[in-house]
Scaffold this active site. Structure first.
Site, PDB file in Angstrom:
ATOM      1  N   LYS A   1       0.833  -1.213   0.000  1.00 15.91           N
ATOM      2  CA  LYS A   1       0.000   0.000   0.000  1.00 15.91           C
ATOM      3  C   LYS A   1       0.865   1.259   0.000  1.00 15.91           C
ATOM      4  O   LYS A   1       0.514   2.249  -0.639  1.00 15.91           O
ATOM      5  CB  LYS A   1      -0.952   0.000   1.200  1.00 15.91           C
ATOM      6  CG  LYS A   1      -2.048  -1.056   1.118  1.00 15.91           C
ATOM      7  CD  LYS A   1      -3.145  -0.646   0.161  1.00 15.91           C
ATOM      8  CE  LYS A   1      -3.928  -1.824  -0.417  1.00 15.91           C
ATOM      9  NZ  LYS A   1      -4.494  -2.720   0.594  1.00 15.91           N
TER      10      LYS A   1
ATOM     11  N   LYS B   1      -7.797 -16.956 -11.624  1.00 16.77           N
ATOM     12  CA  LYS B   1      -9.106 -17.171 -11.028  1.00 16.77           C
ATOM     13  C   LYS B   1      -9.952 -15.916 -11.091  1.00 16.77           C
ATOM     14  O   LYS B   1      -9.449 -14.822 -11.351  1.00 16.77           O
ATOM     15  CB  LYS B   1      -8.957 -17.694  -9.607  1.00 16.77           C
ATOM     16  CG  LYS B   1      -8.408 -16.719  -8.600  1.00 16.77           C
ATOM     17  CD  LYS B   1      -8.405 -17.364  -7.227  1.00 16.77           C
ATOM     18  CE  LYS B   1      -8.676 -16.306  -6.193  1.00 16.77           C
ATOM     19  NZ  LYS B   1      -8.298 -16.531  -4.850  1.00 16.77           N
TER      20      LYS B   1
ATOM     21  N   LYS C   1     -12.542  -9.521  -8.725  1.00 14.29           N
ATOM     22  CA  LYS C   1     -13.083  -8.258  -9.231  1.00 14.29           C
ATOM     23  C   LYS C   1     -12.002  -7.374  -9.833  1.00 14.29           C
ATOM     24  O   LYS C   1     -12.219  -6.687 -10.812  1.00 14.29           O
ATOM     25  CB  LYS C   1     -13.872  -7.529  -8.160  1.00 14.29           C
ATOM     26  CG  LYS C   1     -13.084  -7.200  -6.918  1.00 14.29           C
ATOM     27  CD  LYS C   1     -13.922  -6.376  -5.948  1.00 14.29           C
ATOM     28  CE  LYS C   1     -13.245  -6.299  -4.598  1.00 14.29           C
ATOM     29  NZ  LYS C   1     -13.735  -7.238  -3.629  1.00 14.29           N
TER      30      LYS C   1
END
Ligand code: TRP
Length: 328
Positions: free
Chosen positions: A111, A194, A197
């Site tokens: 982050k 896989k 979103k």
């Protein structure tokens, strides 16, 4: 009875990967565990300080959970920000969480790279808030993906440390619960990996028939097999995995046979797959829309969940205060 607890950040709608990877198992767990399923809206603030409509995003997940069969009579389902008791435990845990160990957490470092202008204290103490979520309900098991393992280790560390510092056997170390064979890994429609979103390859539970069809028809394929019984390359194997998940045995066998004899028509396969996905999603989609159009009901369910969660959280907190030395 053991306690299981799961948290999800309200950053989007649930997709088929979420359903088969986790939510379907929650629906079983609520029968066998004391279950807490909550929506981690505070955690969203670590990356989105001014969320567009955080209340609505939280309620959307709530509606989707309910539509999938999570039952507020069996499980405690709540929104994190409705349970302020968590924050007090977060504070106590933070007093014994050290800068060095928090800075070493991989997702924190990621982050920092991604949002260098917003390296806030909430981001640094994300694992402490998560530990508070878990420890406030003394959860035995926490269903999480691999990406959460480090946060789980921190939760166990904070539990042990609390016990050691205050010389008690109070918190138990929460176990990570990997869904084992039961979880079906749903592939993406973009030919690899896989469904997720952020990958942009997902079919959402709320997608309507036309959207499902459009997405499936766009799925990556190849020029077709050239030899009988040829091994399927990833994009094709993914389509077959999807068939395995949502279609009948006969449908799967039919297209498999067609593939093995080099006669497969991907257009037909996709049409069938889209229809079967729609058949699977339609009842869930209808229930999602019903819940979303009944905000009064949703609010009531959220309120009742919060009441149950707060009661249990307050009991833990009373003991914590006593242990540290505050008045109970
Ligand atoms: N960090 C989790 C995620 O991103 C969400 C979460 C917050 C959570 N608190 C939790 C998960 C407590 C399990 C238990 O997926």
């Amino acid at each position: 009875m053991q306690t299981v607890l799961s948290g999800i950040r309200p950053t989007g709608n649930l997709h088929l990967g979420n359903y088969f990877g986790a939510v379907r198992s929650f629906v079983e767990m609520q029968n066998n565990y004391n279950s807490y399923f909550f929506i981690a809206d505070w955690h969203s603030l670590t990356t989105h300080p001014t969320p567009e409509d955080i209340r609505r995003s939280a309620r959307t997940i709530l509606a989707e959970y309910l539509a999938c069969g999570i039952d507020p009579e069996k499980a405690t389902i709540y929104i994190q920000s409705d349970v302020p008791e968590v924050l007090e435990l977060y504070l106590y845990l933070n007093m014994n969480a050290y800068l060095g160990e928090l800075e070493r957490v991989t997702s924190f470092k990621e982050k920092v790279r991604k949002q260098p202008d917003n390296v806030n204290a909430g981001l640094l103490t994300y694992p402490t808030l998560m530990a508070a979520d878990i420890l406030i309900h003394k959860a035995d098991k926490v269903p999480v993906g691999k990406d959460q393992e480090q946060n789980m280790e921190m939760a166990r560390l904070f539990a042990r440390r609390f016990n050691r510092i205050y010389n008690v056997e109070f918190f138990k170390e929460p176990e990570s619960f990997h869904f084992s064979e039961k979880a079906v890994k749903v592939p993406g429609l973009d030919g690899s990996g896989k469904m997720g979103k952020s990958e942009g390859n997902a079919i959402y539970l709320k997608d309507d028939e036309a959207t499902i069809k459009k997405k499936v028809m766009k799925a990556v394929t190849d020029a077709g097999p050239t030899e009988p019984n040829q091994e399927k390359p990833e994009p094709i194997a993914n389509l077959f995995t999807m068939l395995e998940i949502v279609s009948s045995r006969e449908t799967y066998d039919f297209f498999n046979e067609q593939y093995n004899t080099c006669q497969v028509r991907y257009g037909d396969l996709k049409k069938q797959l889209a229809a079967d996905i729609n058949t699977f999603c339609a009842p869930i989609r209808e229930r999602i829309n019903e819940y979303l159009s009944n905000t009064e009901l949703l609010d009531r369910i959220a309120r009742q969940g919060a009441e149950k969660a707060r009661e249990h959280a307050a009991a833990t907190l009373r003991e914590v205060r006593q242990i540290i030395g505050f008045h109970a």
